[in-house]
Design a protein around this motif. Structure first.
Motif: not given
Ligand code: ZN
Length: 291
Positions: A237, A239, A270, A273
């Motif tokens: 991920c 993010c 998120c 994740c």
């Molecule tokens: Zn994430």
């Protein structure tokens, strides 16, 4: 870590991408705590995204698959970068439905047999390219095959599989994408389909200790295959707090002020994740002043 192999027939007419996505799908199951059928649905879509991601040309390119069916799982989303690293989520992670008439996890029952598959290719800059095709089976591999035929005019054979333990952990997951390259003779696809029909299911091969490389070579058997690339994709991920801040800014000043007033701490998770980002009221007020 996953293993992704790119092979090509000796005459350059057929390409095969094969992936062992067991680790990626196992991680998705841990993050999203999905029921067995949803693990299979999300796992198949993640596997397809990984195979489609490595087809992208630019380093910063990405592909997003969104399966919007009328089943109880709701929308299933998978995103891949150009190295085949994936992330994904599903609207309803827990769907309990009986096995299908073949005694298998009923992926089509969870996803739905009506709806659309959206494929969005993002090239880092400019407008993304969005293709949309109807769901033809809800089992996902057929839907991907149909997408390539209808939207990109590329004759394709796709196989995807996820095997789930009774304790809900992932035993194996993987798939392959066989495609005719431009200029190839249409008869070749019929030959490829015959070869593919003879090989056992992907999860059976992986569970028996076969590798992505073995699968790629089996799928191209009789075509003098050679390996032209390999990579180790993973569930990843991208993010960050900055990204979450940008998303918060986009919801608007009034809304942010209201959140700051009502909650001592605002928590944003998120989707991909489950990482939690916490914001104090004064931080929200600072973001409210940005736009
Ligand atoms: Zn994430």
């Amino acid at each position: 870590m996953g293993k992704l192999i790119h092979a090509i027939s000796g005459d350059g007419s057929v390409s095969c991408l094969a992936v062992d996505s067991t680790d990626m799908v196992a991680q998705a199951e841990q993050i999203h705590v999905t029921s067995a059928t949803v693990t299979a649905a999300l796992g198949r879509l993640l596997t397809a995204a990984s195979l489609m991601g490595v087809r992208l040309k630019g380093e910063k390119d990405s592909v997003t698959l969104r399966l919007s069916g009328d089943g109880p799982a709701g929308a299933v989303i998978a995103v891949s970068d150009s190295l085949g690293n994936v992330r994904g989520y599903v609207e309803n992670p827990v769907v309990e439905i009986p096995l299908n008439r073949y005694g298998k996890l009923d992926v089509a029952g969870a996803v739905g047999r009506q709806g659309s598959l959206y494929v969005m290719r993002d090239f880092g800059a400019g407008e993304p390219y969005i293709g949309q095709t109807p769901i033809v089976s809800g089992e996902i591999a057929e839907d991907i095959t149909h997408y390539f035929a209808a939207s990109e005019q590329i004759p394709t054979v796709c196989a995807l599989g996820v095997l789930v333990n009774t304790d809900l952990t992932v035993i194996s997951a993987g798939g392959f994408l066989l495609q005719l390259l431009p200029g190839a003779d249409e008869d070749v696809i019929a030959q490829v389909e015959q070869t593919v029909a003879r090989i056992p299911h992907v999860t059976k091969l992986l569970s028996a200790g076969r590798s992505a490389r073995d699968i790629a070579l089996m799928a191209l058997e009789g075509f003098a295959p050679r390996i032209i690339g390999e990579s180790q994709p993973e569930y990843r991920c991208d993010c960050s707090r900055e990204r979450v801040e940008r998303a918060l800014i986009s919801i608007g000043r009034g809304e942010l002020r209201q959140m700051a007033e009502e909650q001592p701490v605002t928590e944003v998770d998120c989707h991909f994740c489950s990482k939690k980002y916490r914001f104090a009221p004064q931080e929200l007020l600072r973001l409210a002043e940005v736009n």
